[in-house]
Design a protein around this motif. Structure first.
Motif, PDB file in Angstrom:
ATOM      1  N   GLN A 103       0.825  -1.203   0.000  1.00  0.00           N
ATOM      2  CA  GLN A 103       0.000   0.000   0.000  1.00  0.00           C
ATOM      3  C   GLN A 103       0.865   1.262   0.000  1.00  0.00           C
ATOM      4  N   ARG A 104       2.164   1.116   0.315  1.00  0.00           N
ATOM      5  CA  ARG A 104       3.068   2.267   0.400  1.00  0.00           C
ATOM      6  C   ARG A 104       4.091   2.283  -0.734  1.00  0.00           C
ATOM      7  N   ARG A 105       3.937   1.401  -1.704  1.00  0.00           N
ATOM      8  CA  ARG A 105       4.989   1.231  -2.717  1.00  0.00           C
ATOM      9  C   ARG A 105       5.225   2.474  -3.565  1.00  0.00           C
ATOM     10  N   ASP A 106       4.233   3.348  -3.689  1.00  0.00           N
ATOM     11  CA  ASP A 106       4.382   4.537  -4.533  1.00  0.00           C
ATOM     12  C   ASP A 106       4.723   5.792  -3.737  1.00  0.00           C
ATOM     13  N   GLU A 107       4.973   5.650  -2.436  1.00  0.00           N
ATOM     14  CA  GLU A 107       5.362   6.816  -1.648  1.00  0.00           C
ATOM     15  C   GLU A 107       6.767   7.287  -2.039  1.00  0.00           C
ATOM     16  N   ALA A 108       7.006   8.590  -1.912  1.00  0.00           N
ATOM     17  CA  ALA A 108       8.329   9.147  -2.187  1.00  0.00           C
ATOM     18  C   ALA A 108       9.289   8.770  -1.063  1.00  0.00           C
ATOM     19  N   LEU A 109      10.314   7.991  -1.391  1.00  0.00           N
ATOM     20  CA  LEU A 109      11.318   7.541  -0.432  1.00  0.00           C
ATOM     21  C   LEU A 109      12.698   7.926  -0.952  1.00  0.00           C
ATOM     22  N   SER A 110      13.702   7.704  -0.123  1.00  0.00           N
ATOM     23  CA  SER A 110      15.076   7.990  -0.528  1.00  0.00           C
ATOM     24  C   SER A 110      16.026   7.086   0.239  1.00  0.00           C
ATOM     25  N   HIS A 111      17.312   7.210  -0.092  1.00  0.00           N
ATOM     26  CA  HIS A 111      18.334   6.484   0.657  1.00  0.00           C
ATOM     27  C   HIS A 111      18.331   6.859   2.133  1.00  0.00           C
ATOM     28  N   ASP A 112      17.766   8.006   2.462  1.00  0.00           N
ATOM     29  CA  ASP A 112      17.689   8.411   3.873  1.00  0.00           C
ATOM     30  C   ASP A 112      16.952   7.368   4.709  1.00  0.00           C
ATOM     31  N   HIS A 113      16.037   6.629   4.094  1.00  0.00           N
ATOM     32  CA  HIS A 113      15.217   5.654   4.815  1.00  0.00           C
ATOM     33  C   HIS A 113      15.947   4.332   5.059  1.00  0.00           C
ATOM     34  N   LEU A 114      17.041   4.090   4.344  1.00  0.00           N
ATOM     35  CA  LEU A 114      17.632   2.755   4.357  1.00  0.00           C
ATOM     36  C   LEU A 114      18.121   2.334   5.742  1.00  0.00           C
ATOM     37  N   SER A 115      19.008   3.107   6.342  1.00  0.00           N
ATOM     38  CA  SER A 115      19.621   2.698   7.608  1.00  0.00           C
ATOM     39  C   SER A 115      18.581   2.501   8.700  1.00  0.00           C
ATOM     40  N   HIS A 116      17.628   3.395   8.793  1.00  0.00           N
ATOM     41  CA  HIS A 116      16.637   3.313   9.863  1.00  0.00           C
ATOM     42  C   HIS A 116      15.647   2.171   9.623  1.00  0.00           C
ATOM     43  N   SER A 117      15.404   1.846   8.349  1.00  0.00           N
ATOM     44  CA  SER A 117      14.547   0.699   8.046  1.00  0.00           C
ATOM     45  C   SER A 117      15.243  -0.609   8.405  1.00  0.00           C
ATOM     46  N   VAL A 118      16.551  -0.684   8.173  1.00  0.00           N
ATOM     47  CA  VAL A 118      17.301  -1.883   8.558  1.00  0.00           C
ATOM     48  C   VAL A 118      17.326  -2.025  10.081  1.00  0.00           C
ATOM     49  N   LEU A 119      17.554  -0.916  10.787  1.00  0.00           N
ATOM     50  CA  LEU A 119      17.527  -0.973  12.254  1.00  0.00           C
ATOM     51  C   LEU A 119      16.163  -1.448  12.749  1.00  0.00           C
ATOM     52  N   GLY A 120      15.113  -0.932  12.130  1.00  0.00           N
ATOM     53  CA  GLY A 120      13.773  -1.348  12.533  1.00  0.00           C
ATOM     54  C   GLY A 120      13.507  -2.814  12.223  1.00  0.00           C
ATOM     55  N   TRP A 121      13.947  -3.276  11.057  1.00  0.00           N
ATOM     56  CA  TRP A 121      13.722  -4.675  10.695  1.00  0.00           C
ATOM     57  C   TRP A 121      14.430  -5.610  11.670  1.00  0.00           C
ATOM     58  N   MET A 122      15.648  -5.226  12.091  1.00  0.00           N
ATOM     59  CA  MET A 122      16.431  -6.052  13.016  1.00  0.00           C
ATOM     60  C   MET A 122      16.063  -5.800  14.474  1.00  0.00           C
ATOM     61  N   GLN A 123      15.099  -4.890  14.729  1.00  0.00           N
ATOM     62  CA  GLN A 123      14.638  -4.584  16.087  1.00  0.00           C
ATOM     63  C   GLN A 123      15.776  -4.069  16.977  1.00  0.00           C
ATOM     64  N   VAL A 124      16.575  -3.142  16.391  1.00  0.00           N
ATOM     65  CA  VAL A 124      17.647  -2.494  17.139  1.00  0.00           C
ATOM     66  C   VAL A 124      17.098  -1.218  17.771  1.00  0.00           C
ATOM     67  N   GLN A 125      17.283  -1.103  19.062  1.00  0.00           N
ATOM     68  CA  GLN A 125      16.829   0.082  19.793  1.00  0.00           C
ATOM     69  C   GLN A 125      18.036   0.968  20.105  1.00  0.00           C
ATOM     70  N   THR A 126      17.987   2.209  19.624  1.00  0.00           N
ATOM     71  CA  THR A 126      19.083   3.141  19.841  1.00  0.00           C
ATOM     72  C   THR A 126      18.568   4.560  19.670  1.00  0.00           C
ATOM     73  N   SER A 127      19.221   5.506  20.314  1.00  0.00           N
ATOM     74  CA  SER A 127      18.831   6.911  20.178  1.00  0.00           C
ATOM     75  C   SER A 127      19.108   7.443  18.776  1.00  0.00           C
ATOM     76  N   ALA A 128      19.946   6.735  18.010  1.00  0.00           N
ATOM     77  CA  ALA A 128      20.244   7.158  16.640  1.00  0.00           C
ATOM     78  C   ALA A 128      19.134   6.778  15.664  1.00  0.00           C
ATOM     79  N   TYR A 129      18.217   5.932  16.088  1.00  0.00           N
ATOM     80  CA  TYR A 129      17.133   5.454  15.228  1.00  0.00           C
ATOM     81  C   TYR A 129      16.059   6.521  15.094  1.00  0.00           C
ATOM     82  N   ARG A 130      15.630   6.770  13.840  1.00  0.00           N
ATOM     83  CA  ARG A 130      14.569   7.736  13.578  1.00  0.00           C
ATOM     84  C   ARG A 130      13.363   6.983  13.019  1.00  0.00           C
TER      85      ARG A 130
END
Length: 562
Positions: free
Chosen positions: A523-550
Motif C-alpha cells: 500500500q506504500r509502494r508509490d510513496e516518495a522515499l530515498s536512501h535516507d530511509h535505508l539505515s533506519h529501516s534496517v535498524l527497525g527490521w532487526m529490532q535495534v533500539q538506539t537513540s540514533a534510530y529515527r
C-alpha cells in the motif's frame, strides 16, 4: 625564437630555438581550442546562443581559457620543466575531452573521487580505439612536435621576467575578455552550470586537487565519531530463530528499467512471480558509488551527511554495537571504508569448506559475475562469531550489477534475452537499442541473482528468520540528451541517475514471526522515499533500539503488526 641567445656556460642557442614561454602559449591555445571541443559542441547546442552571439562569446571564452592556463603554467615555464609540464597538460586535456565528449560526464569533485577510487578492472572497461584516437590527436601528436623543438635558455633573470609577464598578461587577457562579454558570460554560467565543469584542463586540475585533499582528510588516524553506541536488541519472541537480513546493494540500476515498476520489457521475470514489494519512487543519495555508498549507510540522511566535518560510524557499526553479526561481501571495487570495522570478504575469496566457484563465473583477473556472491554463504555465516550469530545476522552483498560502460560483461552468455547487444564500450557509437539491450540484460541477470537468493533464504527458515532488501546505489544515463554513465553533479543530474529501484521480500514464516506485513507495504509502494530511509529501516527490521534510530524514516514500522 631569436638568434644570439646563449646557454649557460656560453653555448650558443641553435637557430629557430623556442623560448619556454612561446611553447606554453601555443600549448594553452591548443588546449583551449581543439582540446575543449566538448565545451564548444555544448555551446553550439544552446538555443540562446544561436546567431551572432555565439562566435563572439566562444572567441572570448577560448582566449580567456588560454590566458588563465598560460598564467597557471607560467611559474614553471623553465627549460628543464616546460616540456614535461606541457606534456602533462596535453594528456590531461585529451583524457578530459574524451570522457566528457564521449559519455557526457563532467569533471567535478565527485567524479574525481571516483577516479581516485577506481580499480584496474574499471579502467580496463574504458579502454578502446576511441580513447586511443583521442589521445593520439589531442596529446601524442602535439607532444611529438613539442619534444622536437629546440629550446632557448635565456638565463635566470630574463626567464623570470618573461614568466612574470606571461602570468600577468594571461590573467589580464582573461579578465578583459570576461569583462567585455560579462552579461552573456555570467548568464550562461548561471543558467548552464554544467559548462563550468567542462573547462579543460583547468577545472579537472581544480576538482582533482579538491578530491585529493578531501580524501586525505578522511583518512585521519583518529577513529570515526561514535554513533549508536547505546544500541541494544529488543526481546525476540520465544522459539523464533534469529533474524537474517540480506541487504543487496545494487550497482547502476535504474528503477524505470525494472518491469516490477511498469517497464515494458520483462526484465524481472523471476521476481515478478514472487510476493515482493517494489518501491517505485526512491531517490539516491548521490550519482556515483563514491558519493552514494557512504551516504546511504549513514544515519544522518543526505543533508546531514553532506555537512559532516569528520567521518562518523555508520549503520554497520551500529548493528555491531547491538551485538549482531555483520558481514560485507563484495563483488566490486570495495566498500569505500564502510566495512573496515566489520567482517568483510571478496566474493572470489571463498571460505574453507565451500565448494569451488564454477569457472564460468570468474575470469582470470578476478572479476566475477554476481552469482558468485551466493556461493559458500552457509560456510561464510558459520565463520561468524557464534554469540553474535545467535542474536542475528546482517549480510550485505555489494553487486557488480550493471556497472558500465561494459554492460555486456555483466551477464553470462546464456542469460541475454534482449538482442542484439552492444559490445562496444564507446557507448556513443552503439546503436541506441543495442545499448539498451545490453543494459537490460544486466538488469535481467540481477533479477536472476535475487530470485536465486530468495530460494536460498526460503530453504533456511528452520535456522533463521530471513528477509531480503535490495536497493541500488545510483542510476545511469543511457544516451538521453547525449548523456552516458553517471556522476553528474547532483543538482544538475537527470532523474535517470538518481531514480533507483528498491525491492523487499521475506517468506510467510518471517511475516508470522515478526508481524511485518508485505501486504501492508504494498500500500506504500508509490510513496516518495530515498536512501535516507535505508539505515533506519534496517535498524527497525532487526529490532535495534538506539537513540540514533529515527522511526519516521523506517518504512517498515507502520507495517509491523503487534
Amino acid at each position: 625564437m631569436r638568434k644570439g641567445l646563449s646557454f649557460p656556460g656560453g653555448a650558443a642557442a641553435p637557430n629557430g630555438a623556442w623560448t619556454p614561454q612561446a611553447l606554453v602559449i601555443l600549448c594553452a591555445l591548443w588546449c583551449a581550442g581543439p582540446g575543449n571541443w566538448p565545451l564548444w559542441r555544448q555551446l553550439m547546442s544552446l538555443p540562446e546562443l544561436q546567431g551572432g552571439r555565439l562566435p563572439l562569446l566562444a572567441f572570448s571564452m577560448a582566449f580567456g581559457i588560454a590566458g588563465v592556463l598560460a598564467a597557471l603554467l607560467a611559474p614553471l615555464a623553465w627549460p628543464r620543466l616546460v616540456k614535461p609540464l606541457l606534456s602533462f597538460a596535453l594528456l590531461c586535456t585529451a583524457g578530459a575531452a574524451h570522457f566528457m565528449g564521449s559519455y557526457g560526464v563532467v569533471l567535478d569533485t565527485t567524479m574525481m573521487v571516483n577516479v581516485l577510487q577506481t580499480d584496474a578492472r574499471e579502467v580496463r572497461d574504458l579502454l578502446g580505439l576511441p580513447l586511443l584516437l583521442s589521445f593520439t590527436f589531442l596529446a601524442l601528436l602535439p607532444m611529438l612536435w613539442l619534444w622536437r623543438r629546440p629550446l632557448a635558455r635565456p638565463g635566470l633573470w630574463r626567464g623570470l621576467a618573461r614568466n612574470m609577464a606571461m602570468f600577468v598578461g594571461g590573467l589580464a587577457l582573461a579578465a578583459g575578455l570576461i569583462y567585455a562579454t560579462f552579461a552573456d558570460f555570467s548568464s550562461l554560467m548561471r543558467n548552464h552550470t554544467t559548462l563550468r565543469y567542462m573547462i579543460s584542463p583547468i577545472n579537472g586540475w581544480y576538482s582533482f586537487t579538491r578530491a585529493l585533499v578531501d580524501e586525505r582528510s578522511t583518512r585521519r588516524d583518529e577513529p570515526p565519531a561514535p554513533a549508536g553506541r547505546d544500541a541494544a536488541l529488543a526481546a525476540r519472541r520465544a522459539g523464533t530463530p534469529p533474524p537474517l537480513l540480506v541487504l543487496v546493494v545494487g550497482e547502476t540500476a535504474r528503477a524505470d528499467h525494472f518491469s516490477l515498476n511498469g517497464y515494458g520489457r520483462p526484465t524481472n521475470p523471476g521476481l515478478s512471480k514472487l510476493p515482493v514489494v517494489s518501491f517505485t519512487d526512491v531517490t539516491s543519495c548521490g550519482t556515483s558509488t563514491a558519493a552514494s555508498l557512504p551516504c546511504m549507510f549513514s544515519l544522518l540522511g543526505r543533508e546531514g551527511f553532506q555537512s559532516l566535518k569528520q567521518p562518523q560510524e555508520n549503520l554497520l557499526d551500529v548493528l555491531q554495537h547491538a551485538g549482531l553479526a555483520v558481514l560485507w561481501l563484495d563483488n566490486q571495487s570495495g566498500c569505500k571504508g564502510l566495512c573496515n570495522r566489520v567482517h568483510n570478504a571478496m566474493a572470489s575469496d571463498l571460505p574453507a569448506g565451500a565448494p569451488p566457484l564454477p569457472p564460468q563465473l570468474c575470469k582470470t583477473d578476478g572479476e566475477c559475475l554476481d552469482m558468485a556472491l551466493l556461493h559458500g554463504l552457509d560456510e561464510r555465516l558459520a565463520q561468524l562469531p557464534a554469540d553474535q550469530r545467535e542474536r542475528g545476522v546482517v549480510l550485505v552483498l555489494h553487486q557488480m550489477g550493471s556497472h558500465g560502460p561494459a554492460y555486456f560483461l555483466r551477464s553470462p552468455p546464456n542469460a541475454k534475452p534482449f538482442q542484439p547487444e552492444c559490445t562496444n564500450t564507446a557507448l556513443q557509437h552503439c546503436d541506441p537499442q543495442a545499448l539498451v539491450n545490453a543494459y537490460d540484460n544486466s538488469i535481467a541477470y540481477t533479477d536472476q541473482v535475487l530470485t536465486a537468493l530468495t530460494g536460498w533464504l526460503q530453504q533456511r527458515t528452520q535456522a533463521w528468520t530471513p528477509g531480503l532488501l535490495y536497493v541500488s546505489d545510483h542510476g545511469e544515463s543511457l544516451g538521453e540528451n547525449n548523456l552516458y554513465l553517471h556522476g553528474l553533479p547532483y543538482g544538475m543530474a537527470p532523474r535517470a541517475q538518481k531514480h533507483v529501484p528498491m525491492v523487499a521480500w521475506w517468506p510467510r514464516a518471517t511475516e508470522a514471526a515478526t508481524g511485518l506485513s508485505l501486504d501492508c507495504l504494498r500500500q506504500r509502494r508509490d510513496e516518495a522515499l530515498s536512501h535516507d530511509h535505508l539505515s533506519h529501516s534496517v535498524l527497525g527490521w532487526m529490532q535495534v533500539q538506539t537513540s540514533a534510530y529515527r522511526p519516521e524514516l523506517d518504512i517498515f514500522k507502520s507495517c509491523r503488526k503487534p
